[in-house]
Design an enzyme around this catalytic site. Structure first.
Site: not given
Ligand SMILES: *Cc1c(COP(=O)(O)O)cnc(C)c1O
Length: 394
Positions: A45, A97, A169, A194
């Site tokens: 961890r 988001y 982000d 993504k």
């Molecule tokens: C998908 C997404 C998240 C969350 O990510 P997960 O991997 O689904 O927890 C956060 N910010 C943006 C801009 C996203 O597209």
């Protein structure tokens, strides 16, 4: 050396065996020579060699001091919010988001952390809304799903003058297009689910800090809260990153063509894409991220959830699913899918219209993608006609 070459070679050859692929250390613990005497790893961890490679690579890609891998993008965001304490305020982009909104509102509000949302596309709104309690400014640029662009450099200056941290982000642009730390951000987060993973085969999140000091705070939270990324998933993200620049360049090329096609379509009211000259902050997008990225959103002339639902059920190549950034194209209807946790009024205020459709433009041949949209849009036109007929009948 070019960015691509640098990237490919930032993933190390295994020093122990020469393995060109990063080994997956599928282990929970590490044998010690004497109590506390070990080779840098004691418990998985706290640290794992496969995860450590990913954490170093993302820190390098984002031009940061330290990187951290989490079990999801939201776990990464959660770790950043845990830097705050009761009484602190977050000032966040309004078109945030949906999952981040849910976390801020429904988890952290009860711990005394409040969030104010502003339209950050105009930096003066940040100046107007920031308060002495604002510990953290939260940006997404481009935003999800209306692809709003905010000026990271200008907002970093406003945040720092107020003694606040700026977190960006960077999921949509990815480090292939944009390095927020170079523009003044203190922290970058990613949903590596993504573009970084890139193949729609995992859930993962990353945090990168500009300084070692912030890095040790995140490291502490990562170990204390424990939402770490598993070794196999770390390896998948590393493998995705190897082709990140190639994929994002091609996603962007395809997306620009799709955006131009939609712009010329009679059933389409508005197209949101930072790569279009008509985009509200196109000049900032060009300066900050160069290409427009792979996500295109648009609003139909017939602005009802029904017409959008009909459209997203009619595409063949664009698969109906949440998420984005993978090889295969995806389509989604944010108002009833990704953004359903945001109250309708707040959602519309942030520009997420009832008929807004979001495309994650994949790596298929763009002519096929456009043909798919064309046949689906034609069907939507028919639907609009039948709804009108029904209205006349009743
Ligand atoms: C998908 C997404 C998240 C969350 O990510 P997960 O991997 O689904 O927890 C956060 N910010 C943006 C801009 C996203 O597209």
């Amino acid at each position: 050396m070019s960015k691509t070459t640098q990237l490919i070679h930032s993933i190390p050859v295994d020093p122990l065996t020469g393995s060109i692929s990063v080994p997956i250390y599928q282990t929970s613990t590490f044998v010690q020579d004497a109590p506390g005497e070990h080779k840098g790893y004691d418990y998985a961890r706290s640290n794992n060699p496969t995860r450590a490679v990913l954490e170093n690579v993302i820190a390098e890609l984002e031009h940061g001091a330290a990187g951290f891998a989490f079990a999801s993008g939201l776990a990464a965001i959660d770790a950043v919010v845990k830097l705050l304490q009761s009484g602190d305020e977050i000032l966040a982009v309004d078109d945030i988001y949906g999952g981040a909104f849910r976390l801020f509102t429904h988890v952290y509000r009860k711990f005394g952390i409040t969030v104010n949302y502003v339209d950050t596309t105009d930096a003066s709104n940040v100046t107007a809304a920031i308060t002495p309690k604002t510990r953290l400014v939260w940006l997404e640029t481009p935003t999800n799903p209306t692809l709003k662009i905010s000026d990271i450099k200008a907002i970093a200056q406003i945040a720092h003058a107020n003694g606040s941290l700026l977190c960006v982000d960077n999921t949509f642009a990815s480090p292939a297009l944009q390095q927020p730390i170079d523009l003044g951000a203190d922290i970058v987060v990613h949903s590596a689910t993504k573009y970084l993973g890139g193949h729609s085969d995992l859930i993962a999140g990353l945090v990168v800090t500009a300084t070692d000091e912030l890095g040790s705070e995140i490291k502490f939270i990562q170990n204390a809260s424990g939402a770490i990324l598993a070794p196999h998933d770390s390896w998948l993200v590393i493998r995705g990153i190897e082709t990140l620049h190639l994929r994002v360049a091609e996603h962007s090329r395809n997306a620009l063509e799709v955006a131009r096609y939609l712009q010329g379509h009679e059933a389409v009211e508005q197209v949101y894409y930072p790569g279009l000259a008509e985009h509200h902050n196109h000049d900032v997008a060009l300066r900050q991220q160069g290409a427009g990225g792979g996500v295109v959103s648009f609003v139909l002339k017939s602005d009802t959830a029904e017409s959008a639902k009909q459209l997203v059920c009619s595409t063949q190549l664009f698969k109906l699913a949440e998420s984005l950034g993978g090889v295969k194209s995806l389509v989604c209807h944010p108002a009833t899918m990704t953004h359903k946790s945001i109250p309708a009024e707040k959602r519309r205020e942030a520009g997420v219209a009832d008929s807004l459709v979001r495309l994650s433009v994949g790596l298929e041949d763009v002519a096929d993608l456009i043909a798919d949209l064309e046949q689906a849009l034609r069907k939507t036109g028919q639907h609009k006609y039948s709804v009108q007929q029904e209205a006349i009948l009743y």
